[in-house]
Design a protein around this motif. Structure first.
Motif, short mmCIF file in Angstrom:
data_model
loop_
_atom_site.label_atom_id
_atom_site.label_comp_id
_atom_site.label_asym_id
_atom_site.label_seq_id
_atom_site.Cartn_x
_atom_site.Cartn_y
_atom_site.Cartn_z
N LEU A 256 -4.25 8.50 6.85
CA LEU A 256 -4.41 7.81 7.64
C LEU A 256 -5.08 8.66 8.39
N ALA A 257 -5.59 9.58 8.27
CA ALA A 257 -6.33 10.08 10.00
C ALA A 257 -7.59 9.92 8.66
N PRO B 203 -6.63 -5.10 2.57
CA PRO B 203 -7.24 -6.09 3.86
C PRO B 203 -5.56 -6.46 4.29
N ARG B 204 -4.57 -6.77 4.01
CA ARG B 204 -3.64 -7.11 4.21
C ARG B 204 -3.27 -5.94 5.19
N LEU C 29 0.77 -0.79 11.74
CA LEU C 29 1.75 0.72 10.91
C LEU C 29 2.94 0.11 11.32
N ASP C 30 3.92 0.43 10.54
CA ASP C 30 5.00 0.37 11.05
C ASP C 30 5.93 1.36 10.81
N PRO D 15 3.94 6.46 8.85
CA PRO D 15 4.05 5.46 8.47
C PRO D 15 5.21 4.68 7.12
N ARG D 16 5.79 4.07 7.27
CA ARG D 16 7.11 3.11 6.17
C ARG D 16 6.14 2.93 4.80
N SER D 17 5.16 2.15 5.33
CA SER D 17 4.43 1.30 3.78
C SER D 17 2.55 2.17 4.49
N LEU D 18 1.49 2.50 3.54
CA LEU D 18 0.58 2.51 4.02
C LEU D 18 -0.69 2.08 2.53
#
Ligand code: HEM
Length: 370
Positions: free
Chosen positions: A224-225, A350-351, A356-357, A367-370
């Motif tokens: 993510l970073a 794109p989705r 982020l959850d 994040p739960r999903s990425l």
């Protein structure tokens, strides 16, 4: 602005500065790790029944427990895992990138640490799927339980199944040792006593809880970073050496700490953070905040892998300093290096957009999903 703050909802004092967090972690006699009942239920970040006493023990019990298990985490043993971590990362990445869109957490960040732990322990290959399921449900149960105190049924069932299996394995390894971690723990070596099957199970559960979700989150936070800091991503593409990957992971540990806070209980009145905390109070040490203290890390909001991260609080400090830090410090950089080598470019689907959850607990962050 708020070095010491009372949080009514958490019924805890919060310490936010680097200096004060370090002080509390260094002084186990003033800030105890032993479990406390607040409002009728145990409080704490990692604390869950049946977990080995290690993380919730104070000296002298802690010192003895730590001595028993640390022989399984020597630098030599951990460094020897590097080729296997590389091979497994490569396999998972190949499988992941056979699709153009995938969940990085499911495909790499989550299976990598749990598979390595299963192999280290010496879990029978045919039971590895069960082991992964136990790990997933127990951790999900812990996360669900933190805000409510209730453990989901699936987690209770998994803990029971795991107890049966681990007891069998511990007995078997005691009779017939192999070269794995459990064999080491159930034998007496150099005067260090053997662990009982119950202790082996409890320690394994601690490894699952303390070691899997945290490393998974670090991998997610690292990717993510990089996606959010394209200039750093480009720099790493130009120099994807293991040293450069390590520097990125260290800075991610500081910038986006996988464990945000640790709980302690004061044993007497303590003067800290410009105020006084009464005896027998719950205190949350904000590791994430300490890592963003500008007195310690100048321009803390800048993601800069070239900075000096010495004094990082992400693995804790003092007697409970993370036992698995050397393992994470092999796993995360090696996986990142394989990612840089085998995947030309990663970005949000794109989705995903930027939403982020992060799940229901603030203690463990990723994040739960990425
Ligand atoms: C302790 C963080 C990975 C095993 C801790 C503590 C922190 C932490 C903050 C201190 C707890 C306290 O003082 O109350 C992390 C992070 C990780 C990570 C951020 C990865 C990014 C691992 C791994 C393992 C592990 C991979 C094992 C396989 C442990 C154990 C303790 C511990 C056994 C308890 C040590 C003691 O109480 O003496 N970890 N950890 N951790 N960690 Fe980790």
């Amino acid at each position: 602005r708020a070095p010491l703050l009372w949080n009514e909802r958490m019924k805890s004092w919060l310490l936010s500065r680097h200096e004060d967090v370090a002080f509390a972690l260094k002084n186990a006699a003033l800030f105890s790790s032993s479990r406390v009942q607040v409002g009728g239920r145990p409080r704490g970040v990692f604390q869950v029944e049946s977990v080995a006493e290690l993380i919730t023990a104070d000296p002298p019990v802690h010192t003895q427990m730590r001595g028993l298990v640390s022989r399984a985490f020597t630098p030599r043993q951990i460094n020897a895992l590097e080729p296997r971590v590389r091979e497994l990362s490569r396999e998972l990445i190949a499988e992941m990138t056979s699709r153009s869109e995938f969940d990085f957490m499911d495909a790499l960040a989550s299976p990598l640490p749990v598979t390595i732990i299963a192999e280290m322990l010496g879990i029978d290959p045919v039971r590895r799927r069960d082991f992964k399921r136990w790990s997933d449900t127990i951790i999900a149960g812990l996360i669900a339980r933190l805000p409510t105190g209730e453990e989901p049924e699936a987690a209770t069932r998994s803990r029971a199944e795991m107890r049966v299996y681990m007891t069998e394995v511990a007995e078997a390894r005691r009779r017939e040792p192999r070269g794995d971690l459990i064999s080491l723990l159930v034998q007496e070596t150099d005067g260090v006593p053997a662990l009982s099957p119950q202790e082996v199970n409890a320690f394994t559960m601690l490894l699952l809880i303390a070691g899997n979700e945290t490393t998974t989150n670090l991998l997610g936070n690292t990717l993510l970073a990089l996606i959010r800091h394209p200039e750093q991503y480009e720099a790493l593409r130009r120099d994807p050496s293991l040293a450069a990957c390590s520097a990125v992971c260290e800075e991610t540990l500081r910038f986006d700490s996988p464990v945000l806070g640790l709980s302690r209980r004061t044993t007497q009145e303590v003067e800290v953070g410009g105020g006084k905390i009464p005896a027998e109070s719950m205190v949350v040490l904000l590791l994430g905040s300490a890592n963003h203290d500008p007195r310690k890390f100048p321009e803390p909001e800048r993601f800069d892998p070239t900075r000096d991260t010495h004094g990082l609080m992400s693995f804790g400090h003092g007697i409970h300093f993370c036992l698995g830090a050397p393992l994470t410090r092999v796993e995360a950089p090696v996986a990142l290096r394989e990612l840089m080598e085998h995947v030309p470019r990663l970005g949000f689907s794109p989705r995903q957009s930027e939403h982020l959850d992060y799940g229901p607990t603030f203690a463990l962050r990723g994040p739960r999903s990425l």
